[in-house]
Design a protein around this motif. Structure first.
Motif, PDB file in Angstrom:
ATOM      1  N   UNK A   1       4.447   7.367  11.656  1.00 21.89           N
ATOM      2  CA  UNK A   1       3.568   6.670  10.984  1.00 21.89           C
ATOM      3  C   UNK A   1       4.104   6.143   9.573  1.00 21.89           C
ATOM      4  N   UNK A   2       3.652   5.277   8.927  1.00 18.48           N
ATOM      5  CA  UNK A   2       4.066   4.799   7.752  1.00 18.48           C
ATOM      6  C   UNK A   2       3.887   5.392   6.290  1.00 18.48           C
ATOM      7  N   UNK A   3       4.824   5.411   5.524  1.00 19.68           N
ATOM      8  CA  UNK A   3       4.694   5.915   4.214  1.00 19.68           C
ATOM      9  C   UNK A   3       4.079   4.836   3.161  1.00 19.68           C
ATOM     10  N   UNK A   4       4.455   3.670   3.848  1.00 21.12           N
ATOM     11  CA  UNK A   4       4.249   2.379   2.956  1.00 21.12           C
ATOM     12  C   UNK A   4       3.870   1.091   3.878  1.00 21.12           C
ATOM     13  N   UNK A   5       2.986   0.362   3.438  1.00 18.23           N
ATOM     14  CA  UNK A   5       2.792  -0.816   4.156  1.00 18.23           C
ATOM     15  C   UNK A   5       3.108  -2.151   3.238  1.00 18.23           C
ATOM     16  N   UNK A   6       3.642  -2.737   3.697  1.00 15.24           N
ATOM     17  CA  UNK A   6       4.155  -4.188   3.161  1.00 15.24           C
ATOM     18  C   UNK A   6       3.697  -5.442   3.502  1.00 15.24           C
ATOM     19  N   UNK A   7       3.108  -6.245   2.978  1.00 13.26           N
ATOM     20  CA  UNK A   7       2.479  -7.491   3.575  1.00 13.26           C
ATOM     21  C   UNK A   7       2.997  -8.682   2.658  1.00 13.26           C
TER      22      UNK A   7
ATOM     23  N   UNK B 212      -6.639   2.466   7.166  1.00  7.80           N
ATOM     24  CA  UNK B 212      -5.195   3.090   7.053  1.00  7.80           C
ATOM     25  C   UNK B 212      -5.331   4.353   6.805  1.00  7.80           C
ATOM     26  N   UNK B 213      -6.333   5.102   6.259  1.00 14.32           N
ATOM     27  CA  UNK B 213      -6.202   6.607   5.933  1.00 14.32           C
ATOM     28  C   UNK B 213      -5.938   7.356   6.957  1.00 14.32           C
TER      29      UNK B 213
ATOM     30  N   UNK C 175       0.898  -0.928   0.038  1.00 15.31           N
ATOM     31  CA  UNK C 175      -0.019  -0.100  -0.093  1.00 15.31           C
ATOM     32  C   UNK C 175       0.894   1.137  -0.142  1.00 15.31           C
ATOM     33  N   UNK C 176       0.567   2.117  -0.790  1.00 16.41           N
ATOM     34  CA  UNK C 176       1.600   3.444  -1.151  1.00 16.41           C
ATOM     35  C   UNK C 176       0.796   4.563  -1.765  1.00 16.41           C
TER      36      UNK C 176
ATOM     37  N   UNK D 184      -5.433   9.552   2.638  1.00 14.69           N
ATOM     38  CA  UNK D 184      -6.481   9.155   1.759  1.00 14.69           C
ATOM     39  C   UNK D 184      -5.845   9.014   0.422  1.00 14.69           C
ATOM     40  N   UNK D 185      -6.433   8.003  -0.260  1.00 16.16           N
ATOM     41  CA  UNK D 185      -6.272   7.616  -1.811  1.00 16.16           C
ATOM     42  C   UNK D 185      -5.021   6.605  -1.698  1.00 16.16           C
ATOM     43  N   UNK D 186      -5.001   5.604  -0.811  1.00 14.71           N
ATOM     44  CA  UNK D 186      -3.958   4.750  -0.629  1.00 14.71           C
ATOM     45  C   UNK D 186      -4.332   3.560  -1.828  1.00 14.71           C
ATOM     46  N   UNK D 187      -3.149   3.614  -2.815  1.00 16.01           N
ATOM     47  CA  UNK D 187      -3.156   2.701  -3.701  1.00 16.01           C
ATOM     48  C   UNK D 187      -2.499   1.364  -3.319  1.00 16.01           C
ATOM     49  N   UNK D 188      -2.972   0.253  -4.036  1.00 15.02           N
ATOM     50  CA  UNK D 188      -2.413  -1.219  -3.550  1.00 15.02           C
ATOM     51  C   UNK D 188      -1.712  -1.857  -4.844  1.00 15.02           C
ATOM     52  N   UNK D 189      -0.799  -2.706  -4.507  1.00 13.49           N
ATOM     53  CA  UNK D 189      -0.434  -3.522  -5.766  1.00 13.49           C
ATOM     54  C   UNK D 189       0.085  -4.806  -5.123  1.00 13.49           C
ATOM     55  N   UNK D 190       0.015  -5.938  -5.944  1.00 13.83           N
ATOM     56  CA  UNK D 190       0.576  -7.355  -5.516  1.00 13.83           C
ATOM     57  C   UNK D 190       1.601  -7.478  -6.501  1.00 13.83           C
ATOM     58  N   UNK D 191       2.806  -7.774  -6.047  1.00 12.24           N
ATOM     59  CA  UNK D 191       3.861  -8.614  -7.030  1.00 12.24           C
ATOM     60  C   UNK D 191       4.161 -10.032  -6.645  1.00 12.24           C
TER      61      UNK D 191
END
Length: 187
Positions: free
Chosen positions: A98-104, A54-55, A17-18, A60-67
């Motif tokens: 607080x986080x700038x990026x969330x990694x799962x 996570x807002x 999430x970024x 707001x407007x958090x985007x998410x991507x999966x690799x």
């Protein structure tokens, strides 16, 4: 009586999430350096449209991507991927912590999609070093089965189709892995 066996390796995934795409690219490069080439990338989707959880922390407007990664990962190594992910998250904290990026980090196998976390809960299993894992989704022959604790964003498009695509791609990787194992080219 069962006999103890090491399961086949699984397909490593990283969900991110970024908001800042340049930061995402830095994180992507760090993971590729450590775990090898990324073979598939999902379309970005707006996480904030699905959940506002996570807002407050990330905005707001958090985007998410999966690799998805080309190389398979021994399943018991996922805890070290989570530790690495947390180190990266801490490297890019805001001044207020607080986080700038969330990694799962996660694993896709033929049977399920597993995610790691640092938070315990009733359905999670402790792996060591502060890392827990959960079966987030189950796979049927052609679809995804939701569990009571499944994260909803993985059940919507484009994530759902992408996870099924990773699974299908994994099926081919697993076939190649089994051939190499049979031929004695790997142990």
């Amino acid at each position: 009586m069962s006999s103890l066996q090491t399961p086949f390796p699984a397909n490593l995934t990283i969900s991110v999430m970024f908001q800042d795409e340049a930061l995402l690219n830095e994180v992507k490069a760090l993971f590729e350096e450590k775990y090898g080439a990324i073979d598939m990338v999902s379309p970005y989707y707006n996480f904030s449209d699905i959940s506002e959880y996570y807002d407050p922390e990330m905005g707001r407007d958090i985007r998410k991507v999966v690799f998805s990664f080309k190389n398979l990962l021994p399943r018991d190594e996922i805890r070290f991927v989570k530790i690495f992910a947390d180190e990266i998250e801490h490297r890019y904290l805001k001044e207020d912590g607080s986080r700038l990026i969330n990694i799962d980090p996660g694993l896709v196998s033929l049977e399920n999609f597993i995610l790691t976390t640092g938070k315990n809960f009733t359905h999670r299993i402790y792996l060591g070093d502060g890392v827990f894992a959960e079966v987030t989704l189950q796979f049927s022959k052609t679809d995804i089965k939701e569990l009571p604790w499944s994260y909803k964003d993985y059940l919507f498009e484009p994530a759902k189709s992408f996870l099924l695509k990773i699974r299908e791609n994994y099926r081919g990787k697993l076939g190649e892995y089994k051939r190499l194992l049979k031929d004695g080219k790997i142990q």
